[in-house]
Design a protein around this motif. Structure first.
Motif, PDB file in Angstrom:
ATOM      1  N   VAL A  68     154.796 -31.996  70.876  1.00 25.85           N
ATOM      2  CA  VAL A  68     154.455 -30.579  70.791  1.00 25.85           C
ATOM      3  C   VAL A  68     153.213 -30.375  71.633  1.00 25.85           C
ATOM      4  O   VAL A  68     152.239 -31.124  71.518  1.00 25.85           O
ATOM      5  CB  VAL A  68     154.177 -30.160  69.335  1.00 25.85           C
ATOM      6  CG1 VAL A  68     153.734 -28.705  69.259  1.00 25.85           C
ATOM      7  CG2 VAL A  68     155.413 -30.394  68.466  1.00 25.85           C
ATOM      8  N   SER A  81     157.853 -27.347  72.489  1.00 22.39           N
ATOM      9  CA  SER A  81     158.297 -28.639  71.975  1.00 22.39           C
ATOM     10  C   SER A  81     159.554 -29.088  72.709  1.00 22.39           C
ATOM     11  O   SER A  81     160.096 -28.360  73.551  1.00 22.39           O
ATOM     12  CB  SER A  81     158.544 -28.549  70.470  1.00 22.39           C
ATOM     13  OG  SER A  81     159.522 -27.576  70.186  1.00 22.39           O
ATOM     14  N   PHE A 106     152.326 -35.835  74.279  1.00 18.03           N
ATOM     15  CA  PHE A 106     153.157 -34.706  74.687  1.00 18.03           C
ATOM     16  C   PHE A 106     153.594 -34.974  76.119  1.00 18.03           C
ATOM     17  O   PHE A 106     152.761 -35.294  76.966  1.00 18.03           O
ATOM     18  CB  PHE A 106     152.339 -33.407  74.600  1.00 18.03           C
ATOM     19  CG  PHE A 106     152.961 -32.229  75.296  1.00 18.03           C
ATOM     20  CD1 PHE A 106     154.149 -31.686  74.838  1.00 18.03           C
ATOM     21  CD2 PHE A 106     152.350 -31.668  76.400  1.00 18.03           C
ATOM     22  CE1 PHE A 106     154.714 -30.592  75.477  1.00 18.03           C
ATOM     23  CE2 PHE A 106     152.905 -30.576  77.049  1.00 18.03           C
ATOM     24  CZ  PHE A 106     154.087 -30.031  76.576  1.00 18.03           C
TER      25      PHE A 106
END
Length: 126
Positions: A68, A81, A106
């Motif tokens: 995320v 996401s 991420f």
């Protein structure tokens, strides 16, 4: 035809000038057509890492592959996401990266199509 297996290509840790904190980890491919350079790479941001505000002379597309993160322009921020696809228009000032309080990395793949004689404009940190 040019085929590159990103899974097995050599990973690179670079001190990219867009980065606001530590180095980006990326691997990717590059080719040229019609006076434009086309690049793609997977970029991984550790917790708290993000780019500075920047603007590309061409289109940038991000496809989130893990975790995320945040994408933002001058009008606001959005949480994104895995599976999200983000488009930044030419000249749009933006940044992207991991959340400061994130517990995991991420990652996204970026695709850039830019005129080969123009450069990325790097601005201030968010």
């Amino acid at each position: 035809m040019d085929v590159t297996n990103i899974q097995t290509s050599e990973k690179e840790v670079s001190d990219h000038p867009v980065q606001a904190t530590t180095a980006l980890i990326s691997d990717g491919v590059s080719s040229e057509f019609d006076g434009n350079e086309v690049r793609a790479a997977e970029v991984t941001f550790r917790p708290g890492e993000r780019t500075k505000f920047h603007a590309h002379p061409g289109v940038q597309i991000l496809y989130v592959t893990e975790g995320v993160g945040i994408v933002a322009n001058r009008n606001g921020e959005r949480e994104v996401s895995e599976g999200d696809l983000i488009l930044f228009s030419p000249g749009e000032e933006h940044w992207h990266g991991n959340k400061k309080d994130a517990e995991s990395q991420f990652s996204h793949v970026y695709f850039l199509t830019e005129p080969e004689d123009e450069e990325l404009e790097i601005l201030e940190s968010p």
